[in-house]
Design an enzyme around this catalytic site. Structure first.
Site, PDB file in Angstrom:
ATOM      1  N   PHE A  11       0.819  -1.221   0.000  1.00  0.00           N
ATOM      2  CA  PHE A  11       0.000   0.000   0.000  1.00  0.00           C
ATOM      3  C   PHE A  11       0.857   1.276   0.000  1.00  0.00           C
ATOM      4  CE2 PHE A  11      -2.128   2.818   3.375  1.00  0.00           C
ATOM      5  CZ  PHE A  11      -2.725   3.653   2.443  1.00  0.00           C
ATOM      6  N   THR A  36       4.119 -11.040  -1.065  1.00  0.00           N
ATOM      7  CA  THR A  36       3.331 -11.836  -0.120  1.00  0.00           C
ATOM      8  C   THR A  36       1.868 -11.561  -0.438  1.00  0.00           C
ATOM      9  OG1 THR A  36       3.077 -10.069   1.515  1.00  0.00           O
ATOM     10  CG2 THR A  36       5.092 -11.418   1.654  1.00  0.00           C
ATOM     11  N   ALA A  80       9.139  -2.641   3.453  1.00  0.00           N
ATOM     12  CA  ALA A  80       8.673  -4.030   3.505  1.00  0.00           C
ATOM     13  C   ALA A  80       8.451  -4.479   4.943  1.00  0.00           C
ATOM     14  CB  ALA A  80       9.694  -4.947   2.830  1.00  0.00           C
ATOM     15  N   THR A 123       6.243   2.918  12.688  1.00  0.00           N
ATOM     16  CA  THR A 123       4.852   3.175  13.059  1.00  0.00           C
ATOM     17  C   THR A 123       4.756   3.819  14.434  1.00  0.00           C
ATOM     18  OG1 THR A 123       2.803   2.031  13.647  1.00  0.00           O
ATOM     19  CG2 THR A 123       4.808   0.750  13.850  1.00  0.00           C
ATOM     20  N   ASP A 124       3.654   4.521  14.665  1.00  0.00           N
ATOM     21  CA  ASP A 124       3.412   5.078  16.000  1.00  0.00           C
ATOM     22  C   ASP A 124       3.097   3.984  17.033  1.00  0.00           C
ATOM     23  OD1 ASP A 124       0.845   4.378  15.132  1.00  0.00           O
ATOM     24  OD2 ASP A 124      -0.032   6.372  15.402  1.00  0.00           O
ATOM     25  N   GLU A 125       2.770   2.765  16.556  1.00  0.00           N
ATOM     26  CA  GLU A 125       2.356   1.714  17.495  1.00  0.00           C
ATOM     27  C   GLU A 125       3.492   1.275  18.419  1.00  0.00           C
ATOM     28  OE1 GLU A 125      -0.099  -1.401  16.031  1.00  0.00           O
ATOM     29  OE2 GLU A 125      -1.109  -0.118  14.590  1.00  0.00           O
ATOM     30  N   TYR A 149       2.974  -7.386  16.302  1.00  0.00           N
ATOM     31  CA  TYR A 149       3.355  -6.500  15.187  1.00  0.00           C
ATOM     32  C   TYR A 149       4.180  -5.326  15.702  1.00  0.00           C
ATOM     33  CZ  TYR A 149       2.928  -2.493  12.039  1.00  0.00           C
ATOM     34  OH  TYR A 149       3.208  -1.376  11.289  1.00  0.00           O
ATOM     35  N   LYS A 153       8.155  -4.216  15.075  1.00  0.00           N
ATOM     36  CA  LYS A 153       8.573  -2.918  14.508  1.00  0.00           C
ATOM     37  C   LYS A 153       9.492  -2.187  15.503  1.00  0.00           C
ATOM     38  CE  LYS A 153       7.488  -1.223  11.100  1.00  0.00           C
ATOM     39  NZ  LYS A 153       8.000  -1.322   9.699  1.00  0.00           N
ATOM     40  N   ASN A 178      -1.868   6.119  11.442  1.00  0.00           N
ATOM     41  CA  ASN A 178      -2.663   5.303  10.501  1.00  0.00           C
ATOM     42  C   ASN A 178      -2.840   5.981   9.147  1.00  0.00           C
ATOM     43  OD1 ASN A 178      -3.419   4.172  13.178  1.00  0.00           O
ATOM     44  ND2 ASN A 178      -4.713   2.876  11.897  1.00  0.00           N
ATOM     45  N   GLY A 274      -6.002  -7.321  23.262  1.00  0.00           N
ATOM     46  CA  GLY A 274      -4.987  -6.307  23.600  1.00  0.00           C
ATOM     47  C   GLY A 274      -5.154  -5.018  22.804  1.00  0.00           C
TER      48      GLY A 274
HETATM   49  P1  NAD Z   1       1.476  -3.642   3.251  1.00  0.00           P
HETATM   50  O1  NAD Z   1       1.199  -4.869   4.048  1.00  0.00           O
HETATM   51  O2  NAD Z   1       0.412  -3.074   2.374  1.00  0.00           O
HETATM   52  O3  NAD Z   1       2.743  -3.913   2.278  1.00  0.00           O
HETATM   53  C1  NAD Z   1       3.887  -4.578   2.723  1.00  0.00           C
HETATM   54  C2  NAD Z   1       4.701  -4.966   1.485  1.00  0.00           C
HETATM   55  O4  NAD Z   1       5.900  -5.606   1.941  1.00  0.00           O
HETATM   56  C3  NAD Z   1       3.992  -5.938   0.551  1.00  0.00           C
HETATM   57  O5  NAD Z   1       4.123  -5.526  -0.789  1.00  0.00           O
HETATM   58  C4  NAD Z   1       4.715  -7.254   0.788  1.00  0.00           C
HETATM   59  O6  NAD Z   1       4.699  -8.119  -0.346  1.00  0.00           O
HETATM   60  C5  NAD Z   1       6.107  -6.780   1.148  1.00  0.00           C
HETATM   61  N1  NAD Z   1       6.857  -7.749   1.942  1.00  0.00           N
HETATM   62  C6  NAD Z   1       6.434  -8.392   3.068  1.00  0.00           C
HETATM   63  N2  NAD Z   1       7.375  -9.245   3.497  1.00  0.00           N
HETATM   64  C7  NAD Z   1       8.431  -9.124   2.640  1.00  0.00           C
HETATM   65  C8  NAD Z   1       9.699  -9.735   2.570  1.00  0.00           C
HETATM   66  N3  NAD Z   1      10.110 -10.659   3.467  1.00  0.00           N
HETATM   67  N4  NAD Z   1      10.546  -9.368   1.571  1.00  0.00           N
HETATM   68  C9  NAD Z   1      10.155  -8.434   0.659  1.00  0.00           C
HETATM   69  N5  NAD Z   1       8.946  -7.839   0.671  1.00  0.00           N
HETATM   70  C10 NAD Z   1       8.096  -8.182   1.648  1.00  0.00           C
HETATM   71  O7  NAD Z   1       2.018  -2.577   4.281  1.00  0.00           O
HETATM   72  P2  NAD Z   1       1.810  -0.996   4.340  1.00  0.00           P
HETATM   73  O8  NAD Z   1       0.572  -0.690   5.065  1.00  0.00           O
HETATM   74  O9  NAD Z   1       2.051  -0.426   3.002  1.00  0.00           O
HETATM   75  O10 NAD Z   1       3.028  -0.609   5.320  1.00  0.00           O
HETATM   76  C11 NAD Z   1       4.328  -0.326   4.789  1.00  0.00           C
HETATM   77  C12 NAD Z   1       5.251   0.048   5.917  1.00  0.00           C
HETATM   78  O11 NAD Z   1       4.730   1.192   6.605  1.00  0.00           O
HETATM   79  C13 NAD Z   1       5.415  -1.030   6.980  1.00  0.00           C
HETATM   80  O12 NAD Z   1       6.755  -1.022   7.411  1.00  0.00           O
HETATM   81  C14 NAD Z   1       4.493  -0.582   8.112  1.00  0.00           C
HETATM   82  O13 NAD Z   1       4.950  -1.046   9.350  1.00  0.00           O
HETATM   83  C15 NAD Z   1       4.616   0.921   8.002  1.00  0.00           C
HETATM   84  N6  NAD Z   1       3.477   1.721   8.475  1.00  0.00           N
HETATM   85  C16 NAD Z   1       2.211   1.454   8.028  1.00  0.00           C
HETATM   86  C17 NAD Z   1       1.155   2.279   8.424  1.00  0.00           C
HETATM   87  C18 NAD Z   1      -0.255   2.048   7.938  1.00  0.00           C
HETATM   88  O14 NAD Z   1      -1.176   2.713   8.415  1.00  0.00           O
HETATM   89  N7  NAD Z   1      -0.487   1.160   6.974  1.00  0.00           N
HETATM   90  C19 NAD Z   1       1.397   3.349   9.301  1.00  0.00           C
HETATM   91  C20 NAD Z   1       2.717   3.581   9.756  1.00  0.00           C
HETATM   92  C21 NAD Z   1       3.745   2.765   9.314  1.00  0.00           C
HETATM   93  O1  DAU Z   2      -0.882   3.274  13.642  1.00  0.00           O
HETATM   94  C1  DAU Z   2      -0.208   2.823  12.510  1.00  0.00           C
HETATM   95  C2  DAU Z   2      -0.657   1.413  12.187  1.00  0.00           C
HETATM   96  O2  DAU Z   2      -1.967   1.524  11.652  1.00  0.00           O
HETATM   97  C3  DAU Z   2       0.264   0.699  11.221  1.00  0.00           C
HETATM   98  O3  DAU Z   2       1.513   0.518  11.820  1.00  0.00           O
HETATM   99  C4  DAU Z   2      -0.310  -0.669  10.823  1.00  0.00           C
HETATM  100  O4  DAU Z   2       0.489  -1.277   9.848  1.00  0.00           O
HETATM  101  C5  DAU Z   2      -1.701  -0.458  10.262  1.00  0.00           C
HETATM  102  O5  DAU Z   2      -2.292  -1.705   9.953  1.00  0.00           O
HETATM  103  C6  DAU Z   2      -2.573   0.306  11.257  1.00  0.00           C
HETATM  104  O6  DAU Z   2      -2.849  -0.498  12.426  1.00  0.00           O
HETATM  105  P1  DAU Z   2      -4.315  -0.517  13.096  1.00  0.00           P
HETATM  106  O7  DAU Z   2      -4.448  -1.780  13.837  1.00  0.00           O
HETATM  107  O8  DAU Z   2      -4.588   0.753  13.805  1.00  0.00           O
HETATM  108  O9  DAU Z   2      -5.208  -0.526  11.739  1.00  0.00           O
HETATM  109  P2  DAU Z   2      -6.514  -1.355  11.324  1.00  0.00           P
HETATM  110  O10 DAU Z   2      -7.004  -0.760  10.046  1.00  0.00           O
HETATM  111  O11 DAU Z   2      -6.312  -2.821  11.388  1.00  0.00           O
HETATM  112  O12 DAU Z   2      -7.551  -0.953  12.474  1.00  0.00           O
HETATM  113  C7  DAU Z   2      -7.879   0.405  12.731  1.00  0.00           C
HETATM  114  C8  DAU Z   2      -8.827   0.428  13.913  1.00  0.00           C
HETATM  115  O13 DAU Z   2     -10.081  -0.159  13.499  1.00  0.00           O
HETATM  116  C9  DAU Z   2      -8.368  -0.393  15.101  1.00  0.00           C
HETATM  117  O14 DAU Z   2      -8.770   0.247  16.309  1.00  0.00           O
HETATM  118  C10 DAU Z   2      -9.111  -1.728  14.958  1.00  0.00           C
HETATM  119  C11 DAU Z   2     -10.407  -1.309  14.302  1.00  0.00           C
HETATM  120  N1  DAU Z   2     -11.021  -2.308  13.381  1.00  0.00           N
HETATM  121  C12 DAU Z   2     -10.236  -2.823  12.409  1.00  0.00           C
HETATM  122  C13 DAU Z   2     -10.746  -3.758  11.534  1.00  0.00           C
HETATM  123  C14 DAU Z   2      -9.881  -4.366  10.445  1.00  0.00           C
HETATM  124  C15 DAU Z   2     -12.352  -2.638  13.505  1.00  0.00           C
HETATM  125  O15 DAU Z   2     -13.085  -2.121  14.382  1.00  0.00           O
HETATM  126  N2  DAU Z   2     -12.879  -3.583  12.637  1.00  0.00           N
HETATM  127  C16 DAU Z   2     -12.107  -4.155  11.653  1.00  0.00           C
HETATM  128  O16 DAU Z   2     -12.634  -5.021  10.910  1.00  0.00           O
END
Ligand code: NAD
Ligand code: DAU
Length: 336
Positions: A11, A36, A80, A123-125, A149, A153, A178, A274
């Site tokens: 993403f 993946t 990744a 991530t902020d997590e 997770y 991180k 997020n 959790g």
């Molecule tokens: P995502 O799950 O959409 O994408 C992860 C990508 O990494 C995929 O394309 C997957 O194929 C690749 N990948 C996984 N394992 C791999 C491996 N062993 N070797 C090579 N490629 C591999 O994740 P995202 O939401 O785009 O998040 C990207 C980064 O940003 C992550 O490091 C995540 O922790 C961080 N992040 C995400 C959010 C969020 O809200 N989504 C917020 C803050 C930080």
């Molecule tokens: O804060 C940054 C993080 O945000 C990133 O590091 C992670 O990669 C990303 O997945 C995201 O984590 P969250 O757990 O916050 O995101 P998620 O979209 O899974 O959930 C957002 C909130 O919504 C969380 O409080 C759980 C809730 N939720 C989620 C899903 C999938 C629901 O209530 N129902 C659902 O079906």
């Protein structure tokens, strides 16, 4: 510059690749991604055949492959990861392998090839969970990860800093809140809920929907990463956030309204184990040092995002049906 992007088929990574090449068309990007379940080359279909972009299917834990790709590169931007909290609750092995060991492999390759500039996406997590009245997370907030997770991180962040202190590797880290926007895998809250509603399905709200997240549009996140790469101080961490704290119920109701559906479409389901109550980011350091702040208002960004999923049914229907995997099996072999 020559950049190695990891996880560029996911993403945020795919949005970053497109963002970077639009702003820096003279640069060359190699995108290393294992494809993946979360990796999808359709996210970057428009770049196929471009002279300044190439895709390499491979695992960041493959030290020989990574070392070869890092040679001659000016910058590594490491996205990744295994990224979904719920999956880490079901099983944490892939999270430790990719997020910790994979980061270690990349750091060693950067160190062994002359000290390549390394930006780590985190991530902020890692900071844990806030109470409703606690001050927001900032760079000095102690680490307190609470899910497998976020623990993985946090471990990777510590390793990245250790390579700076021990080996003088020129690193920076961003801890972002997020993200939402186009091409997000429909297991995460916003794309899951929008696509469920298009399919006529209910939306599963965990617990009472009172948990709070700080939402940022993916383009604002990537602009922050660009600012850190270009103007950030080596060795430093920068917190990036949207300044948009919303409860899950507020998000759900906003989506329902944009899609003309009522609250009868909400299904309250068992809470996440959790489940962190609240995340919120103080991005003052990035604003003061880099002149960065998020520009896309939540209302504008959410509406555009809902429209994107409504206008790109083909993209997410293939994912939800599993059909996208067949496409890659044919081109690149079996997906995990
Ligand atoms: P995502 O799950 O959409 O994408 C992860 C990508 O990494 C995929 O394309 C997957 O194929 C690749 N990948 C996984 N394992 C791999 C491996 N062993 N070797 C090579 N490629 C591999 O994740 P995202 O939401 O785009 O998040 C990207 C980064 O940003 C992550 O490091 C995540 O922790 C961080 N992040 C995400 C959010 C969020 O809200 N989504 C917020 C803050 C930080
Ligand atoms: O804060 C940054 C993080 O945000 C990133 O590091 C992670 O990669 C990303 O997945 C995201 O984590 P969250 O757990 O916050 O995101 P998620 O979209 O899974 O959930 C957002 C909130 O919504 C969380 O409080 C759980 C809730 N939720 C989620 C899903 C999938 C629901 O209530 N129902 C659902 O079906």
């Amino acid at each position: 510059m020559k950049l190695l992007i990891t996880g560029g088929a996911g993403f945020i990574g795919s949005n970053f690749v497109r963002y970077w090449l639009k702003n820096n068309p003279e640069d060359m990007i190699t995108n290393l991604d294992a494809l993946t379940y979360a990796g999808n080359l359709e996210n970057l279909k428009d770049l196929e055949g471009s002279e300044n972009y190439r895709f390499v299917k491979g695992d960041i834990c493959d030290a020989a492959l990574v070392d070869g790709l890092v040679k001659g590169v000016d910058l590594i931007v490491h996205f990744a990861a295994e990224s979904h909290v719920d999956r880490s609750i079901l099983g944490s092995a892939d999270f430790i392998r990719t997020n910790v060991e994979g980061t270690r492999v990349l750091l060693d390759a950067a160190k062994n090839n002359g000290g390549v500039r390394f930006h780590h996406i985190s991530t902020d997590e890692v900071f844990g969970a806030l109470g409703f009245d606690d001050p927001k997370f900032k760079e000095a907030t102690p680490y307190d990860p609470r899910s497998p997770y976020s623990a993985s991180k946090a471990a990777s962040d510590h390793l990245v800093r250790a390579y700076f202190h021990t080996h003088k590797l020129p690193i920076t880290i961003s801890n972002c809140s997020n993200n939402y926007g186009p091409y997000q895998f429909p297991e995460k809250l916003i794309p899951l809920f929008v696509t469920n509603l298009v399919e006529g399905k209910k939306v599963p709200v965990y617990g009472e929907g009172k948990n709070i997240r700080d939402w940022i549009h993916v383009d604002d996140h990537n602009a922050g990463v660009e600012a850190i790469i270009k103007r950030g101080r080596v060795g430093e961490t920068y917190c990036l956030g949207g300044g948009n704290e919303k409860t899950n119920l507020q998000i759900t109701k906003a989506i329902l309204e944009l899609m003309g559906r009522g609250e009868e479409m909400i299904e309250y389901v068992a809470d996440r184990k959790g489940h962190d109550l609240r995340y919120a980011i103080d991005f003052g350091k990035a604003k003061e040092e880099l002149g960065w702040e998020p520009k896309i208002s939540f209302e504008e960004g959410l509406e555009a995002t809902v429209d994107w999923y409504r206008g790109n049914e083909d993209w997410w229907r293939k994912i939800k049906s599993g059909e996208y995997k067949d496409y890659y099996d044919r081109q690149y072999g079996q997906k995990k």
